[in-house]
Design an enzyme around this catalytic site. Structure first.
Site, mmCIF file in Angstrom:
data_model
loop_
_atom_site.group_PDB
_atom_site.id
_atom_site.type_symbol
_atom_site.label_atom_id
_atom_site.label_comp_id
_atom_site.label_asym_id
_atom_site.label_seq_id
_atom_site.Cartn_x
_atom_site.Cartn_y
_atom_site.Cartn_z
ATOM 1 N N SER A 144 -2.213 -4.752 22.698
ATOM 2 C CA SER A 144 -3.352 -5.404 23.332
ATOM 3 C C SER A 144 -4.365 -5.663 22.226
ATOM 4 C CB SER A 144 -3.918 -4.459 24.398
ATOM 5 O OG SER A 144 -5.106 -4.990 24.946
ATOM 6 N N LYS A 169 -0.630 -9.171 23.887
ATOM 7 C CA LYS A 169 -1.648 -9.506 24.896
ATOM 8 C C LYS A 169 -2.949 -9.787 24.174
ATOM 9 C CE LYS A 169 -4.125 -6.274 27.860
ATOM 10 N NZ LYS A 169 -3.963 -5.240 28.904
ATOM 11 N N LYS A 171 -6.963 -10.532 24.432
ATOM 12 C CA LYS A 171 -8.130 -10.465 25.304
ATOM 13 C C LYS A 171 -8.828 -11.817 25.239
ATOM 14 C CE LYS A 171 -8.027 -6.132 26.638
ATOM 15 N NZ LYS A 171 -7.974 -5.732 28.057
ATOM 16 N N ASP A 196 -5.642 -11.319 28.851
ATOM 17 C CA ASP A 196 -6.364 -10.436 29.773
ATOM 18 C C ASP A 196 -7.844 -10.791 29.714
ATOM 19 O OD1 ASP A 196 -7.408 -8.415 31.316
ATOM 20 O OD2 ASP A 196 -6.574 -6.764 30.138
ATOM 21 N N GLU A 221 -3.896 -11.810 33.025
ATOM 22 C CA GLU A 221 -4.321 -10.549 33.639
ATOM 23 C C GLU A 221 -5.794 -10.609 34.073
ATOM 24 O OE1 GLU A 221 -3.251 -7.275 31.117
ATOM 25 O OE2 GLU A 221 -4.473 -5.825 32.214
ATOM 26 N N ASP A 246 -5.118 -5.976 37.442
ATOM 27 C CA ASP A 246 -5.389 -4.671 36.826
ATOM 28 C C ASP A 246 -6.537 -4.046 37.637
ATOM 29 O OD1 ASP A 246 -6.438 -2.618 35.222
ATOM 30 O OD2 ASP A 246 -6.365 -3.700 33.342
ATOM 31 N N LYS A 270 -2.245 1.688 35.949
ATOM 32 C CA LYS A 270 -2.836 2.732 35.102
ATOM 33 C C LYS A 270 -3.013 3.921 36.032
ATOM 34 C CE LYS A 270 -5.420 -0.527 32.209
ATOM 35 N NZ LYS A 270 -6.727 -1.199 31.986
ATOM 36 N N GLY A 298 -3.092 0.559 29.529
ATOM 37 C CA GLY A 298 -3.640 1.619 28.689
ATOM 38 C C GLY A 298 -5.147 1.562 28.675
HETATM 39 O O1 OSB Z 1 -7.889 -4.152 30.715
HETATM 40 O O2 OSB Z 1 -6.170 -3.214 29.970
HETATM 41 C C1 OSB Z 1 -7.387 -3.347 29.965
HETATM 42 C C2 OSB Z 1 -8.840 -1.173 27.171
HETATM 43 C C3 OSB Z 1 -10.022 -0.777 27.755
HETATM 44 C C4 OSB Z 1 -10.358 -1.231 28.996
HETATM 45 C C5 OSB Z 1 -9.501 -2.103 29.687
HETATM 46 C C6 OSB Z 1 -8.306 -2.494 29.124
HETATM 47 C C7 OSB Z 1 -7.994 -2.059 27.834
HETATM 48 C C8 OSB Z 1 -6.805 -2.485 27.115
HETATM 49 C C9 OSB Z 1 -6.314 -1.576 26.041
HETATM 50 O O3 OSB Z 1 -6.257 -3.545 27.264
HETATM 51 C C10 OSB Z 1 -4.914 -1.179 26.190
HETATM 52 C C11 OSB Z 1 -4.584 -0.132 25.175
HETATM 53 O O4 OSB Z 1 -4.271 -0.513 24.057
HETATM 54 O O5 OSB Z 1 -4.675 1.075 25.487
HETATM 55 MG MG MG Z 2 -6.413 -5.213 31.787
#
Ligand code: OSB
Ligand code: MG
Length: 377
Positions: A144, A169, A171, A196, A221, A246, A270, A298
């Site tokens: 991510s 992924k 952001k 995402d 996402e 999510d 999660k 995560g």
């Molecule tokens: O939306 O998945 C998410 C991290 C912090 C808050 C939200 C998210 C995330 C990640 C990180 O995408 C995923 C990871 O590398 O642990």
């Molecule tokens: Mg997410």
């Protein structure tokens, strides 16, 4: 062998609750803000010479979902843990009547339930994976990548692809979307790519989502609000790319409602967000019944949360790569003795003993612990 349900179970003799803070190697930027350190409550449940461990995934401030570390610490210290400590439970299912009545606080409840699953599977001498019903010794993972300038993003994608990660992924946020996706897709035409938005868009931005249809994304996402499912269904009817939810999915009921409405075609699970393993498994099973794949999200966890995520990801419908990439991508040093590293896009199941299969490095942990307290019967 005596069926587990007939065994005497295990008594939780005391709980240790810490706040731990680990600096992040690179600040992690998402649409709602920037994280420079990973600060989290760490819970150890102790009984009969065994320790069950979990970390809670709420942030200091309510920027991903409503929970905060301060609120969770109060709820754990004054409400949940006093209901657990001093009692014997023959399985994690017996925690349900204690956890279920309280509104919200999924992440705090999850931490208690997860630590008990670890304690319980250790008391049975089996890996957590086996207690949960998973199979296999490794899980597929991707990375991510936080919001960054195009050049930096391209370098990070190149590195991740070179390391063999199974999916990238990106952001995204308003003003940081089509251009970045186009740049990555042009340079990497073959990779499994997702985005995402962490809730940054509204239905009125549907045309941007339609533009993203051109880049063969595996899913988009959480484009819309954290407390919305209905508008995601409207958006899904306007775009070809699958929506993955999510933030909006906190329970199996949320999952059922979303899938009945075609508001999502993929779900990110999660454990913290959904209140624990029982809820995570119920969502997993609901999605399976709808023919919808899930993957394990995560929250930049330390090795403790990462180990939990890997065990969960062995359930059969976790059929897309998860976010549990190598711990060395996040931290200079982890709080567990085992180095959790993916090779060629697969994260091995930690197996240093039963339960979660990782052990706390107490010497280092003490140096990154901000507060520590004990809850006794
Ligand atoms: O939306 O998945 C998410 C991290 C912090 C808050 C939200 C998210 C995330 C990640 C990180 O995408 C995923 C990871 O590398 O642990
Ligand atoms: Mg997410």
């Amino acid at each position: 062998m005596t069926p587990a349900a007939l065994r005497p179970g295990i008594r939780v003799e005391c709980a240790e609750l810490r706040i731990v803070s680990l600096p992040l190697l690179t600040p992690f930027v998402i649409s709602t803000g920037t994280m420079k350190a990973k600060t989290f409550p760490l819970l150890v449940l102790k009984g009969e010479g065994i320790e069950g461990v979990a970390e809670a995934v709420m942030d200091p401030q309510p920027d991903y979902l409503e929970e905060t570390i301060a609120g969770a610490m109060d709820f754990l210290r004054n409400v949940l843990l006093p209901q657990i400590v001093g009692k014997r439970f023959s399985s994690p299912f017996e925690l349900e009547p204690i956890l279920a009545p309280w509104r919200g606080h999924q992440m705090a409840k999850a931490a208690v339930e997860m630590a008990f699953w670890d304690l319980w599977s250790k008391s049975l001498g089996i890996p957590l994976r086996a207690a949960l019903g998973g199979i296999g010794d490794s899980v597929a993972v991707g990375v991510s990548l936080g919001i960054a300038p195009v050049e930096t993003t391209l370098e990070r994608v190149c590195e991740a692809v070179g390391q063999g990660y199974k999916r990238v992924k990106l952001k995204i946020a308003r003003g940081h979307d089509v251009k970045i996706v186009e740049a990555v897709r042009t340079q990497f035409p073959e990779i499994k790519l997702t985005v995402d938005a962490n809730t940054d868009y509204q239905l009125s931005h549907s045309s941007i989502m339609q533009e993203l249809d051109a880049f063969d994304l595996d899913y988009i996402e959480q484009p819309l609000a954290y407390d919305d499912i209905r508008d995601h269904a409207k958006l899904q009817s306007r775009i070809r790319t699958a929506i993955c939810l999510d933030e909006s999915i906190r329970s199996a009921r949320d999952a059922r409602v979303a899938l009945e409405m075609d508001a999502a075609r993929v779900i990110n699970i999660k454990v913290g967000r959904v209140g624990g393993y029982m809820s995570a498994r119920a969502i997993h099973d609901t999605c399976d019944a709808f023919g919808v794949p899930v993957w394990c999200g995560g929250m930049l966890e330390s090795g403790i949360g990462r180990a939990h995520n890997i065990h969960l990801s062995t359930l059969s419908n976790f059929s897309k790569p998860g976010d549990t990439s190598s711990a060395s991508r996040y931290f200079h040093r982890d709080i567990v003795n085992e180095q959790l590293e993916a090779t060629n896009g697969r994260m091995p199941l930690p197996q240093n003993g039963p339960g979660i299969g990782v052990t706390l490095d107490y010497g280092f942990l003490d140096t990154v612990t901000e507060t520590s307290e004990e809850i006794l019967p």
